[in-house]
Design an enzyme around this catalytic site. Structure first.
Site, PDB file in Angstrom:
ATOM      1  N   ASP A  94       4.453  -5.652  -7.908  1.00 49.59           N
ATOM      2  CA  ASP A  94       4.184  -5.148  -6.557  1.00 49.59           C
ATOM      3  C   ASP A  94       4.269  -3.623  -6.580  1.00 49.59           C
ATOM      4  O   ASP A  94       4.794  -3.035  -7.528  1.00 49.59           O
ATOM      5  CB  ASP A  94       5.225  -5.682  -5.565  1.00 49.59           C
ATOM      6  CG  ASP A  94       5.068  -7.180  -5.319  1.00 49.59           C
ATOM      7  OD1 ASP A  94       3.937  -7.667  -5.378  1.00 49.59           O
ATOM      8  OD2 ASP A  94       6.090  -7.845  -5.082  1.00 49.59           O
ATOM      9  N   ASP A 116       8.287 -10.769  -3.557  1.00 44.02           N
ATOM     10  CA  ASP A 116       9.388 -10.633  -2.604  1.00 44.02           C
ATOM     11  C   ASP A 116       9.242 -11.547  -1.389  1.00 44.02           C
ATOM     12  O   ASP A 116      10.217 -11.837  -0.714  1.00 44.02           O
ATOM     13  CB  ASP A 116       9.542  -9.182  -2.142  1.00 44.02           C
ATOM     14  CG  ASP A 116       8.214  -8.578  -1.662  1.00 44.02           C
ATOM     15  OD1 ASP A 116       7.312  -9.347  -1.294  1.00 44.02           O
ATOM     16  OD2 ASP A 116       8.097  -7.345  -1.674  1.00 44.02           O
ATOM     17  N   ASP A 146       4.952 -15.658  -2.066  1.00 43.56           N
ATOM     18  CA  ASP A 146       4.887 -15.334  -3.493  1.00 43.56           C
ATOM     19  C   ASP A 146       5.481 -16.440  -4.358  1.00 43.56           C
ATOM     20  O   ASP A 146       5.357 -16.403  -5.583  1.00 43.56           O
ATOM     21  CB  ASP A 146       5.652 -14.026  -3.784  1.00 43.56           C
ATOM     22  CG  ASP A 146       4.900 -12.802  -3.302  1.00 43.56           C
ATOM     23  OD1 ASP A 146       3.655 -12.830  -3.330  1.00 43.56           O
ATOM     24  OD2 ASP A 146       5.541 -11.828  -2.897  1.00 43.56           O
TER      25      ASP A 146
END
Length: 1047
Positions: free
Chosen positions: A460, A762, A766
């Site tokens: 990310d 997070d 996901d």
């Protein structure tokens, strides 16, 4: 050997099949101590039983829930009849509960939620009545001082766990070794026969020496295993540390779920795990996934009509507040958790592979032991026959046979390397403990070793590559672009907009936010919320906005919280003058498409023309190219007929402002990315941000390079499999991606290209990608509990540099185990061949049972401690990652093993057969002195070979040695004990004190192995399946010659 290991002992590192787990268990044989060897291996029988109990509990819960749902239609009628008939039974409350200030018993309270008893809830006065009975204010929460009283009456939020093993249990386990038990029997018999023939105390020495050696082996083994268990226990405690936000003492604060008590007011948001049973107080669009508890995948909408929340379920969408009514073992989740303690964790691929190596060597060792015993016994019988003494047997002959048997059993002790699989556990425990200090919590053992093979990291952006400390840097309002100064003395007075526009902007900020202002323990104001929300919120406060006044003036009707799929947050509020107004904020392109009007430079609302759309898009791109996160804030006035059920509109909005939020790149990230590239690890950024923002950040981090591709999620997901095969290797940035895009990318990288993929996540959505990846990395700060549950490793500080540290430690685990295997196999070969050849030629073994037990401790427990716990060095990140299916014991290792074994065997064989002549040894003690010298030289060969094993390929073996205090400590202890054994314990160990010349000679013979190692490392070996020559090599460091796609 390698083909046999791949056939029988190949195990996938993540979610291995039941068949694979059973296959390697069936293949294992020659196990000296099953209780110790398989201590860190999953108990499949217990696991199956736990799974059956889990399904049984889930079925009971599911049936109970469905029965209650089916009965809901009768509740109102039944309640009405009860009210009419006046049938109402007051529940009895014990004196203890009443004196503590409560009005309801723990079991009665727990049963209301557990049984979804709406009737009992209504009878108790709904959630407000329950709050009165447990003495709590729904606004202020409980008082912290009341926690002990509540725990004593209603219980603690803890689950029943098995008590940890004591040190004496590890001693007992170490004593379960079959070969040690046989040796104990031999020692006792030896003492009995010795006392009868040689008297006290001489008859005690041989047997007592074996018993003392066994005691030393058992204690060292037990201490090592016990320390490992303590490390795992500490790590297990860290895994269970989950914080939850509650209201206590009139303010919001974070507490551990274990400190949660009945009466607590808990805040729930997307991705949270419901920490206890409770009743819904208030919230918006709260959707709960109860599959973990009931097995049913259909989510449940929670509101005033369906207010029951069960512990262990997950918040799938929305937000809310709940009143805790039951904790710990009074919840169904508590009973379910009790079953999950059984069975243990899956073993790691390295543990399984080394069980295979131990099995092969064990079979060879058993064969050598039997042959040695037969040869020694045969020679004794031949001597008897030659001297016509076959019918004459004395107690001395019995002792000789017993000694032969003890030597054969001790060869098995040395030959069966029980320590190999356990060395993996030792190395992993050490690495996991160190990683905890470096802000990485390893949840699954196998992830630590797998991370060493990672060839790709999909990361990310926000919070991982960037600091996650966000501030509003630029805005575009009323057609003007304004840079925001963060100088407190100047404030934000430079915004040229009408009072009405600023008022709308403040409404859009304060009415549509996940932030709240609370007081900390020092009574200072504190803003709670996501970094993006907080940046906007603080911007609103700097503009002079009054959040409290805004919230009092407007009544929030409905909220749709932000999630990674919609990429927006919407709120519907009731206006004081009547009517409703919807606010929306989110990804700039998405919100812009929802708008058909805009506020112009005069502060008027006008239709949004194509030209204005183009201008605003240019502003968005300009902000994004400056590495700013871009958001749009908009509103829409709706009529009085709009109610909560009609939902929040998704079109017809008026654009208020475009916001550019600055989120700086973390210090050191660029260097960490370069380290990954040098190590053959590709870094890909997968983000939900604007593609221009993503490009700018990726270039700053060194991720996006020349020839690399930056692609948007919507474009990626339309690609055909062939197109994906062509483009995926080039993808370095994926922007505006959905969680499904991340999952697709991870799946294709694994299946199409055989990559070992690590992925960060997070959010709740996901979870599939984290589960699919070889290594799932959840963020400890920004990550939801659902993401953490599906991850293998939790990055506690959300920092990309920590991910690189995990990769380095993973490589260290792998290479350390290779070092230990190289060292142990050398000792195995030399000890086996030396004793066997000596038995065949001379009729005696140069190494006694006591001496072999000492050698076993050096190569097993102490060797593992020294080599398996070496810390990583930077050179590990200068080689390519170990690929799937790579040979564990490489050609380089075999070269070193056979080279050192041949040297040691030649030296020791020459000493054994020609030592007396070469050294001029004479007299009655000549044989004992020679055997002592052979034993001493053998031990020092192992000491120096252990130093050699620190580097499999490099010549400089001393680099970093003195920074590893464990290695230096083990070496020191080994040498000191060797001196004590030779000089002072000769009576028990069958040794005699040596002259200083003999000591020097022994040490020099051992030290020559250092020179032999240098010579061996100059001998080239074939490189097995090295990566194509197109792969860059960094710093001139060659790849490890093992397996496909290797380092």
């Amino acid at each position: 050997m390698e083909s046999y290991l791949k056939k029988e002992f190949d195990l996938h590192h993540k979610n291995p099949s039941e068949e694979a787990l059973m296959r390697w268990r069936r293949a294992v044989s020659i196990v000296k101590n099953p209780r110790r060897r398989f201590r860190c291996v999953a108990d499949l029988a217990k696991r199956a039983e736990a799974e059956r109990r889990k399904r049984s509990i889930q079925e009971k819960i599911r049936v109970a829930l469905y029965v209650k749902k089916a009965a809901l239609q009768f509740i109102d009628a039944g309640a009405a009849q009860e009210a009419t008939a006046g049938n109402h039974t007051e529940s009895k409350v014990s004196d203890e509960v009443r004196k503590s200030g409560f009005g309801i018993e723990a079991e009665e309270l727990a049963s209301i939620v557990r049984d979804h008893d709406a009737k009992a809830l209504k009878r108790s006065g709904e959630v407000e009545g329950i709050a009165r009975k447990v003495s709590v204010s729904l606004n202020e929460g409980i008082h912290t001082n009341d926690v002990p009283v509540r725990q004593s009456i209603y219980g603690s939020n803890c689950y029943t766990e098995k008590p940890p093993k004591s040190f004496f249990m590890f001693v007992w386990e170490a004593l379960q070794d079959l070969t040690l038990i046989i040796l104990i029997v031999c020692a006792v018999v030896s003492i009995g026969v010795g006392l009868a023939t040689e008297g006290w105390p001489k008859g005690m020495y041989d047997g007592l020496g074996i018993l003392i050696s066994i005691l030393l082996v058992v204690m060292v083994t037990a201490i090592s295993d016990y320390k490992q268990s303590l490390q795992f226990r500490d790590l297990d405690k860290e895994k269970k540390k989950i914080s939850i936000q509650v209201t206590r003492d009139g303010r919001k604060q974070e507490v551990s779920i274990f400190d949660l008590v009945v009466g607590d007011i808990v805040q729930l948001s997307i991705g949270d795990v419901v920490p206890a049973d409770g009743v819904f107080i208030s919230g918006y669009s709260l959707v709960i996934d109860e599959s973990s508890l009931s097995g049913e995948s259909e989510p449940v909408n929670i509101d005033k009509s369906k207010p029951f929340l069960l512990s262990g379920t997950k918040v799938q969408d929305g937000s809310g507040k709940m009143l805790v009514t039951a904790v710990g073992m009074r919840t169904e989740w508590g009973k379910l958790m009790e079953t999950l303690n059984d069975g243990g964790e899956d073993e790691t691929p390295l543990q399984v592979k080394l069980n295979g190596v131990a099995t092969i060597i064990g079979k060879i060792g058993l064969g050598f032991a039997v042959l040695t015993f037969l040869v020694l016994t045969g020679r004794l019988l031949w001597t008897k026959i030659s001297n016509n003494e076959f019918t004459e047997w004395s107690t001395a002959d019995a002792l000789t046979l017993l000694d032969y048997f003890a030597i054969a059993v001790t060869i098995i002790v040395v030959a069966v390397p029980e320590g190999l699989p356990l060395a993996v556990t030792l190395s992993l425990a050490f690495a996991m403990k160190k990683l905890m200090d470096e802000k990485a919590l390893v949840r699954h053992l196998s992830a630590c070793e797998t991370m060493g093979s990672a060839s790709c990291i999909c990361t990310d952006k926000t919070g991982t590559l960037t600091t996650n400390h966000m501030v509003v840097d630029k805005i575009c309002i009323s057609g003007k672009t304004i840079s925001i100064s963060h100088n407190k003395s100047q404030g934000i007075s430079g915004i040229e907009a009408s009072e009405g526009v600023v008022s709308l902007l403040l409404q859009a900020i304060f009415q549509n936010t996940g932030c709240e202002v609370t007081k900390d323990e020092n009574a200072k104001s504190k803003t709670l919320g996501t970094p993006t929300d907080k940046a906007l919120f603080e911007f609103g406060l700097h503009l002079g906005g009054d959040w409290d006044a805004q919230r009092r003036e407007f009544n929030i009707v409905k909220v749709e919280p932000f999630n990674s799929v919609k990429k927006k947050m919407s709120t519907l509020v009731a206006l004081p003058e009547g009517g409703s107004r919807a606010f929306c904020k989110g990804a700039s392109e998405i919100v812009l498409k929802m708008c058909d009007k805009v506020i112009d430079e005069n502060g008027d609302v006008v239709q949004l023309s194509e030209e204005q759309i183009s201008t605003i898009s240019d502003v968005i791109n300009e902000f994004a190219c400056d590495a700013l996160r871009t958001l749009c804030l908009a509103y829409k006035d709706v009529g009085d007929d709009t109610c909560e059920e009609s939902g929040i509109p998704d079109s017809g909005y008026t654009l208020v402002v475009v916001v550019g939020i600055k989120d700086p790149v973390r210090p050191g990230v660029r260097e960490a990315v370069q380290t990954c590239l040098a190590a053959g690890i590709t870094v890909r950024m997968v983000t939900g941000d604007n593609i221009n923002t993503a490009r700018a950040i990726a270039k700053e981090c060194g991720i996006l390079t020349e020839g690399g591709v930056a692609i948007e999620g919507p474009e990626f997901r339309t690609k055909t499999p062939d197109e994906m095969r062509a483009i995926i290797p080039k993808i370095q940035v994926m922007a505006r991606s959905l969680p499904l895009d991340k999952h697709t990318l991870v799946t294709n990288l694994k299946n199409m290209f055989g990559e070992v993929v690590a992925v960060t996540g997070d959010g709740t959505n996901d979870a599939p990608a984290l589960h699919e990846a070889d290594i799932g990395l959840a963020m400890g700060i920004a990550g939801t509990e659902v993401a953490k549950e599906n991850a293998d490793i939790i990055i506690m500080d959300d920092n990309f540099k920590t991910i690189v540290n995990v990769a380095k430690w993973g490589r260290s685990v792998y290479i350390n185990i290779q070092k230990f295997v190289q060292f142990q196999l050398t000792v195995n070969i030399v000890a086996l061949v030396l004793n066997f050849i000596s038995a065949c030629i001379s009729g005696s073994a140069p190494l006694t049972a006591v001496q072999l037990l000492w050698v076993n401790m050096i190569m097993d427990t102490l060797g593992a401690l020294a080599l398996a716990t070496e810390p990583p060095n930077d050179a590990l990140m200068e080689r390519l990652p170990v690929g799937r299916g790579a040979s564990f014991i490489t050609k380089t290792m075999w070269r070193n093993i056979f080279g050192q074994s041949i040297y040691q065997l030649i030296v020791l064989a020459v000493l054994n057969f020609y030592g007396k002549q070469l050294l001029g040894l004479e007299g009655p003690d000549a044989t004992l002195t020679l055997n002592t010298l052979i034993f001493n030289s053998f031990v020092f060969c192992q000491v120096f070979n252990e130093i050699n094993s620190r580097e499999i390929e490099k010549i400089n073996i001393l680099k970093g040695m003195f920074s590893s205090w464990i290695f230096v400590g083990v070496m020191t202890v080994t040498v000191v004990f060797q001196v004590i054994i030779v000089e002072f314990l000769g009576t028990f160990a069958s040794t005699v004190p040596l002259s200083w010349e003999m000591w020097l000679f022994s040490v020099l013979l051992g030290a020559v192995s250092l020179v032999i190692a240098v010579v061996l490392k100059c001998i080239p070996v074939g490189v097995e399946n090295q990566r194509p020559p197109t792969t860059k090599q960094h710093d001139g460091y060659d790849a490890l010659p093992t397996g496909p796609d290797m380092a």
